[in-house]
Enzyme design. Structure first.
Site, PDB file in Angstrom:
ATOM      1  N   SER A 148       0.865  -1.185   0.000  1.00  0.00           N
ATOM      2  CA  SER A 148       0.000   0.000   0.000  1.00  0.00           C
ATOM      3  C   SER A 148       0.894   1.224   0.000  1.00  0.00           C
ATOM      4  CB  SER A 148      -0.885   0.015   1.257  1.00  0.00           C
ATOM      5  OG  SER A 148      -1.548   1.262   1.394  1.00  0.00           O
ATOM      6  N   TYR A 165      -1.570  -0.662  10.350  1.00  0.00           N
ATOM      7  CA  TYR A 165      -1.642  -0.900   8.909  1.00  0.00           C
ATOM      8  C   TYR A 165      -0.402  -0.343   8.217  1.00  0.00           C
ATOM      9  CZ  TYR A 165      -3.637  -1.089   4.198  1.00  0.00           C
ATOM     10  OH  TYR A 165      -3.864  -1.348   2.867  1.00  0.00           O
TER      11      TYR A 165
END
Length: 258
Positions: A148, A165
């Site tokens: 990501s 995350y």
């Protein structure tokens, strides 16, 4: 060799995790269109049935493999099941993941553990099992990790904190580089795609509140769409990317360049 043959995946078997919807299903469509047989992995069998039906309507061969990749022994059991069905694995797409939003100073321990376990530990265990049992004995294989842009940059203060995350996707970036270096001499390529902001179950809350702002901060002026992951995934999976390994490709409309 012609470009058509370089991108051709006929005869190859691709395992795609988190494949029941969103980016995983988009990637599965691309690999299937170019000839790969698909093993679709997700926790819920009912969701996978819908994905298999959608792909069948496109003429793509796909079978469901329900699995909780965070469970002990899940990686080994999945590899065994796919090999018993298809006889081999040639491509692994590590797309399954989780997120949890909370300020860093009050981030809950169970949130941290859930995100790190699925996004990092489970990803590595499955890659390890596929590499050990399939890719390394074959002397060839392609791993595509879905990282990501949150693993490449800081997180904006105006949006809910996602420290676990961010940490997990940064780990995926360096797992990609480390495995590419270690397994490259044995014929295995390992690359990662770092998506920007795509509408998905994981991002709906953020995009509902900040979608217009995020699109406005992106040089191409839009969020990711239903076709935008396909080309990168096909390149990394196929012989067209045969001299590419250890790379992180941001598919983000230019979000990370400004």
């Amino acid at each position: 060799m012609s470009l058509t043959r370089l991108f051709d995946l006929s005869g190859r078997v691709a395992v795609v995790t988190g494949a029941s919807r969103g980016l995983g299903l988009q990637i599965a469509e691309a690999l299937g269109e170019y000839g790969a047989k698909l093993a679709l992995v997700a926790r819920k069998a009912t969701d996978l049935d819908g994905a298999v039906a959608r792909l069948a309507a496109l003429g793509v061969e796909a079978l469901p493999f329900p699995a909780d990749l965070g469970a002990p022994g899940a990686a080994e059991a999945l590899v065994t099941a796919v090999r018993e069905t298809y006889g081999r694995i040639d491509i692994l797409v590590n797309n399954a993941g989780a997120t949890w939003g909370a300020p860093a100073e009050t981030y809950p321990e169970d949130g941290w553990d859930k995100v790190i376990h699925l996004n990092v530990t489970a990803l590595f265990r499955l890659t390890q099992a596929v590499g050990r049992d399939c890719f390394l004995p074959q002397g060839k294989g392609a791993v595509i990790n879905i990282a990501s842009i949150e693993g490449l940059m800081g997180h904006h203060w105006s949006r809910p904190g996602t420290i676990a995350y961010n940490a997990s996707k940064g780990a995926v970036v360096n797992i990609t580089r480390a495995l590419a270096a270690e397994w490259g001499p044995r014929g295995v390529r390992v690359n990662a795609i770092a998506p920007g902001y795509f509408p998905s179950k994981m991002t709906y809350a953020v995009l509902d509140a900040h979608g217009d702002t995020l699109a406005g901060q992106t040089p191409l002026g839009k969020l990711g769409g239903e076709e935008d992951m396909k080309g990168a995934a096909l390149l990394f999976a196929s012989d067209a990317g045969g001299h590419i390994t250890g790379q992180i490709l941001a598919v983000d409309g230019g979000f990370t360049i400004i």
